[in-house]
Design an enzyme around this catalytic site. Structure first.
Site, PDB file in Angstrom:
ATOM      1  CG  ASP A  17      58.556 -31.944 -68.787  1.00 19.28           C
ATOM      2  OD1 ASP A  17      58.775 -30.728 -68.972  1.00 19.28           O
ATOM      3  OD2 ASP A  17      59.287 -32.841 -69.235  1.00 19.28           O
ATOM      4  CG  ASP A  41      61.992 -27.367 -79.046  1.00 21.30           C
ATOM      5  OD1 ASP A  41      62.507 -26.801 -78.066  1.00 21.30           O
ATOM      6  OD2 ASP A  41      60.858 -27.887 -79.017  1.00 21.30           O
TER       7      ASP A  41
END
Lengths: 220, 278
Positions: free
Chosen positions: B27, B146
């Protein structure tokens, strides 16, 4: 030695270029690397690399779109026997024709066509297309550009990402290595001064780099 | 097709099979890894390029960069990360986060990314996925979904697609959306369980199974990895083609070689080549 990567607007040349630069540096080869779309440079190349991402038709048209490029390739590779490496769709273009988005004539250097992979169910599970990921190679004959696995029982892993594959039409004497994805899949073809790989050597870690080094030092 | 019989002539007895992939996810925020790696001594634990190189040597099958604050002004940072990684790591690289136009995809691919993942835009504008796949090929278009379970405990499971990092419910059924987006040209699905993400309680196996049964492209399971058995479960029961994780690898709960050795013992095909060089 002049190594020329042909830039014909087909996708990502950066990785191929960086991998070749890395190999030239690490192996201490005296090579000059050029990325070029100029047919005049092809004529002076000592090694030619044809990458390719996308569709057979798109790549073939891209190559034909550069005036004089196909002629320069035929002259340097076929008549003057300059060692040639096709990668992914660049390898597929060596075939007689492709069937992606309809019939399209290829360079016709190795008898065969490029067809959609149609793997059967495998243990009840669907075999997925695109064939994407790391798969193991089996050498079906020895070749100088495949020295890294010819000697081993267990083949090295190479990174594949494709939905269409090369199928020889008359005998399989030009198939050097295969992999398995539901069915056998042509992974590498070779003939005279030509080699083509369906996988991406520039993305296949150590094995891929040594294959590129084998190609740069190959004396067909 | 009879033509494939040519390989019989060659005495081909390969038993090779596509390997299950392990993908560490980095990330990235403003060009830095959000949580530094501490499984290996790095000069700069926040440098995504150093982290990628370390994972490459550890035998990662692919590396995923996720720009968590992707904004137009900050995009050059991601391009620089990709370029520097591609000079040193010769394995597949993927990049995602905030991609909303074809030019952004082109720039990422030209900088060394092999695949890009499209999230919110794929939900808001599915035709964008189609345009991207037509332009660059399905092989480099991953759609990231998601999903969150929205059905109660005694009802058949139903998962809904969320966007904006799990804040926005779209009302779309995750299974139907996955099917649809594949017909638009997605070459791969990156499936994250919002319920499990960051929990360490294991991947959402029923969700993964539902999606792998629904689509014919490769599915990367993400969210919830905590133990080695979680990986075994998501491959064996969930049918995943790859598993993506961050913290278990970043914090050194186990290494990639440990995870692969464990999977091999469970008869899951993995790639265990020597990756110590380059």
């Amino acid at each position: 030695m002049n190594v020329t990567v042909i830039d014909y607007g087909s996708g990502n040349l950066y990785s191929v270029q960086k991998a070749l630069e890395f190999v030239i540096r690490e192996w201490g080869l005296s090579c000059t690397l050029r990325v070029s779309n100029d047919p005049r440079e092809i004529v002076h190349a000592d090694r030619i690399v044809l990458p390719g991402v996308g569709s057979f038709r798109g790549c073939m048209r891209g190559l034909q779109g550069i005036s004089g490029m196909v002629e320069a390739l035929i002259c340097r590779v076929r008549r003057e026997s300059c060692p040639f490496l096709g990668i992914c769709v660049g390898m597929q273009l060596m075939a007689s024709h492709g069937l992606e988005h309809g019939f399209e004539t290829g360079l016709g250097w190795i008898d065969g066509h490029v067809a959609l992979m149609t793997p059967p169910l495998c243990g009840g599970e669907r075999v997925k297309i695109p064939h994407m990921g790391w798969n193991q190679l089996t050498a079906v004959r020895a070749h100088d550009v495949l020295s890294a696995i010819s000697s081993e029982k267990e083949g090295a892993h190479a990174y594949f990402i494709h939905s269409y594959a090369f199928v020889p039409l008359s005998g399989a004497e030009h198939v050097v290595a295969c992999t398995m994805h539901g069915r056998p899949v042509t992974a590498m073809i070779a003939r005279d001064n030509l080699v083509g790989v369906q996988f991406h050597p520039e993305k296949s870690g150590r094995f891929g780099l040594s294959l590129l080094a084998d190609f740069l030092t190959w004396k067909p | 097709m009879a033509v494939w019989n040519f390989l019989r002539l060659l005495n081909f007895s390969g038993v090779c099979v596509l390997k299950k992939r392990l993908i560490p996810c980095l990330d990235v925020k403003e060009g830095r890894v959000v949580k530094g790696l501490n499984f290996v001594a790095l000069r700069d634990a926040g440098d995504p390029v150093e982290a990628a190189i370390a994972y490459n040597r550890a035998g990662a099958d692919e590396i995923c960069f996720l720009d968590i604050m992707a904004s137009y002004e900050k995009r050059p940072l991601m391009l620089d990360i990709l370029e520097r990684t591609a000079e040193n790591c010769f394995i597949p690289l993927s990049a995602g986060g905030g991609i909303r136009c074809l030019d952004a995809i082109r720039a990422l691919l030209l900088s060394g990314a092999d695949k890009v993942s499209l999230g919110t835009i794929a939900v808001e504008e599915p035709h964008f996925v189609q345009r991207a796949a037509e332009k660059f090929g399905s092989q480099c278009i991953t759609v990231s979904i998601d999903a969150k379970q929205v059905s109660g405990p005694n009802f058949p499971p139903r998962w809904e697609v969320f966007t904006q990092g799990g804040r926005w419910a779209t009302g779309l059924c995750a299974i139907n959306f996955a099917r649809k987006i594949v017909t638009y040209g997605a070459g791969e699905i990156l499936l994250t369980s919002i319920d499990r993400d960051g929990s360490g309680e294991g991947f959402d196996v029923p969700l993964t199974r539902a999606i792998t049964d629904a689509v014919g492209v490769s599915v990367i399971a993400s969210g919830g990895a905590g133990t080695l058995d979680h990986f075994v479960d998501v491959f064996q029961k969930g049918g995943a083609d790859a598993a993506l994780a961050a913290s278990v690898f970043h914090f050194g709960t186990f290494t990639i070689p440990q995870a692969k050795a464990y999977m091999r013992k469970a008869d899951i095909p993995v790639r265990e080549d020597d990756c110590s060089w380059p």
